[in-house]
Design an enzyme around this catalytic site. Structure first.
Site, PDB file in Angstrom:
ATOM      1  N   GLN A   1       0.816  -1.210   0.000  1.00  0.00           N
ATOM      2  CA  GLN A   1       0.000   0.000   0.000  1.00  0.00           C
ATOM      3  C   GLN A   1       0.851   1.262   0.000  1.00  0.00           C
ATOM      4  O   GLN A   1       0.321   2.369   0.059  1.00  0.00           O
ATOM      5  CB  GLN A   1      -0.920  -0.001   1.231  1.00  0.00           C
ATOM      6  CG  GLN A   1      -1.929  -1.130   1.225  1.00  0.00           C
ATOM      7  CD  GLN A   1      -2.721  -1.216   2.520  1.00  0.00           C
ATOM      8  OE1 GLN A   1      -2.727  -0.296   3.326  1.00  0.00           O
ATOM      9  NE2 GLN A   1      -3.381  -2.344   2.728  1.00  0.00           N
TER      10      GLN A   1
ATOM     11  N   HIS B   1      -1.159   0.363   5.599  1.00  0.00           N
ATOM     12  CA  HIS B   1      -1.805   1.283   6.537  1.00  0.00           C
ATOM     13  C   HIS B   1      -0.948   2.510   6.873  1.00  0.00           C
ATOM     14  O   HIS B   1      -0.806   2.883   8.031  1.00  0.00           O
ATOM     15  CB  HIS B   1      -2.178   0.546   7.831  1.00  0.00           C
ATOM     16  CG  HIS B   1      -3.240  -0.481   7.660  1.00  0.00           C
ATOM     17  ND1 HIS B   1      -3.889  -1.064   8.724  1.00  0.00           N
ATOM     18  CD2 HIS B   1      -3.775  -1.062   6.542  1.00  0.00           C
ATOM     19  CE1 HIS B   1      -4.782  -1.955   8.279  1.00  0.00           C
ATOM     20  NE2 HIS B   1      -4.709  -1.956   6.957  1.00  0.00           N
TER      21      HIS B   1
ATOM     22  N   GLU C   1     -15.520   2.524   8.842  1.00  0.00           N
ATOM     23  CA  GLU C   1     -16.113   3.497   9.754  1.00  0.00           C
ATOM     24  C   GLU C   1     -16.099   4.914   9.208  1.00  0.00           C
ATOM     25  O   GLU C   1     -15.119   5.348   8.611  1.00  0.00           O
ATOM     26  CB  GLU C   1     -15.340   3.519  11.082  1.00  0.00           C
ATOM     27  CG  GLU C   1     -15.396   2.233  11.860  1.00  0.00           C
ATOM     28  CD  GLU C   1     -14.677   2.331  13.195  1.00  0.00           C
ATOM     29  OE1 GLU C   1     -14.659   1.317  13.915  1.00  0.00           O
ATOM     30  OE2 GLU C   1     -14.152   3.419  13.534  1.00  0.00           O
TER      31      GLU C   1
ATOM     32  N   TYR D   1      -9.152 -11.034  10.166  1.00  0.00           N
ATOM     33  CA  TYR D   1      -9.204 -11.774   8.909  1.00  0.00           C
ATOM     34  C   TYR D   1      -9.213 -13.285   9.121  1.00  0.00           C
ATOM     35  O   TYR D   1      -9.705 -14.036   8.277  1.00  0.00           O
ATOM     36  CB  TYR D   1      -8.030 -11.379   8.006  1.00  0.00           C
ATOM     37  CG  TYR D   1      -8.080  -9.942   7.548  1.00  0.00           C
ATOM     38  CD1 TYR D   1      -9.201  -9.426   6.906  1.00  0.00           C
ATOM     39  CD2 TYR D   1      -6.998  -9.092   7.766  1.00  0.00           C
ATOM     40  CE1 TYR D   1      -9.248  -8.109   6.484  1.00  0.00           C
ATOM     41  CE2 TYR D   1      -7.034  -7.763   7.351  1.00  0.00           C
ATOM     42  CZ  TYR D   1      -8.164  -7.289   6.718  1.00  0.00           C
ATOM     43  OH  TYR D   1      -8.201  -5.989   6.304  1.00  0.00           O
TER      44      TYR D   1
END
Length: 383
Positions: free
Chosen positions: A97, A164, A257, A278
């Site tokens: 990411q 993240h 969220e 997960y």
């Protein structure tokens, strides 16, 4: 194209989609599966194609800056679609990411020409962390470069892994403060640790220093940067018309969220979530811990948000004050109505692509970018 209806299930035990997976959404309500509208109230115009675009910032004069994850910064003429490489960019730690992240212009851009950038930076012993830098954008003829790039903030500590980072930038409505999202780097527990800046919403000055009056300023160090904590992977941040701060973040397997972010509040990750791990291991729900701040809205299955704005919407007046979410997993645009401290998904628009970014110009025009190789920059036009 209308997505096939899935029977509505509000139970968190329903088999979820992974929000942060390779294909990779609040407690006042939990949004279950939703249909796309029959006909989108907009059409799109392709402006340019890019290579894994991650963020866009609109410039005065009908142009935009777009980051590409592999490390390039592009200047796009929004009228002609011409794309120019901006030189002077940093080396990024590309992978997973990570790579080039957000781009934002200074509140005083027309005077100082300053742009802010985030990216993943390599460290020692196979570690990485997000950094925030600023530089001056110089345009000469058809070329462009950034001059005087300086790093003004770093995630602390650098850790292993490539996920993240979050690293979204948003200036306060008065232009005095820089809010920066710092993800938990898939390490979870640092989100509850006030001695590190992972898993946090940060409030900084425009030169990257802790802003005066932050909730944990008395602790010193990076604690003085923290505005709120207990966050996971915050990929959208926006102010509403009342000047209130909202964020949208990826949950684990379920439980993306939308949060109304208040100073000093703990949003619970990884102690509580409306999703599960997960591997199927359950996580206590927000309702079990009323002492922790609950989201205004969560999704099960996830929408996997890419970015978010709260729309002034001169071009789409019925959407004024709504959150517009570029959705990766839901492959479209998700519109959320906000009433006071509560929120509810209003409509979902199919765009047949993982949508990474969204921006609204001062003229009310909406722009979006698709994720991945060949991701398009699109103008969103009322039908």
């Amino acid at each position: 194209m209308k997505r096939q209806t899935i029977s509505l299930m509000l139970s968190p035990l329903l088999v979820p989609l992974a929000s942060c997976g390779a294909t990779a959404a609040g407690d006042s309500s939990i949004q279950g599966p939703a249909d796309f509208v029959e006909t989108n109230p907009f059409t799109t115009r392709e402006v340019a194609k890019l290579d894994e675009p991650w963020a866009l910032a609109l410039l005065p004069g009908n142009a935009a800056l777009v980051t590409e994850k592999k490390g390039k910064l592009k200047l796009v003429d929004l009228a002609s679609g011409a794309v120019t490489d901006v030189t002077g960019t940093p080396t990024v730690a590309f992978g997973g990411q990570g790579g080039f992240g957000d781009v934002a212009i200074s509140p005083a851009f027309e005077k100082d020409g300053t742009v802010y950038l985030t990216w993943a930076e390599a460290g020692e012993s196979d570690t990485r962390g997000a950094v925030l830098g600023r530089a001056k954008l110089v345009r000469e003829g058809t070329g462009a470069r950034i001059d005087g790039l300086e790093v003004i903030w770093r995630q602390s500590p650098k850790v292993t892994g490539r996920g993240h980072y979050s690293h979204r930038i948003k200036f306060s409505p008065d232009g005095k403060y820089l809010f920066l999202t710092s993800g938990d780097r898939q390490k979870m527990t640092p989100a509850q640790d006030l001695t590190v800046n992972l898993g946090k919403m940060l409030r900084l000055t425009r030169d990257g220093k802790p802003a005066a009056g932050n909730p944990f300023a008395q602790k010193g160090g990076v604690s003085a940067e923290i505005w709120s904590y207990g966050h996971r992977n915050l990929l959208g941040v926006a102010f509403d018309g009342e000047g209130r701060l909202w964020d949208i973040e990826h949950g684990p397997a379920g439980g993306d969220e939308l949060n109304l972010v208040k100073p000093g509040s703990n949003y619970g990750w990884p102690v509580v979530s409306n999703g599960d791990h997960y591997d199927g291991k359950p996580i206590p729900r927000h309702a079990t811990r009323p002492d922790l701040a609950a989201p205004a809205l969560s999704w099960n299955p996830v929408i996997a948000p890419g970015a978010m704005i709260i729309c002034k919407c001169e071009k789409f007046p019925a959407w004024k004050g709504n959150a517009l979410i570029a959705a990766l997993g839901a492959q479209g645009l998700v519109r959320v109505g906000i009433t006071g401290d509560t929120a509810r998904e209003a409509e979902r628009y199919n765009m047949d692509a993982r949508m990474r970014g969204i921006a609204e110009g001062s003229d009310g025009k909406l722009w979006m970018i698709e994720d991945g190789a060949g991701g398009r920059l699109l103008e969103v036009v009322p039908r």
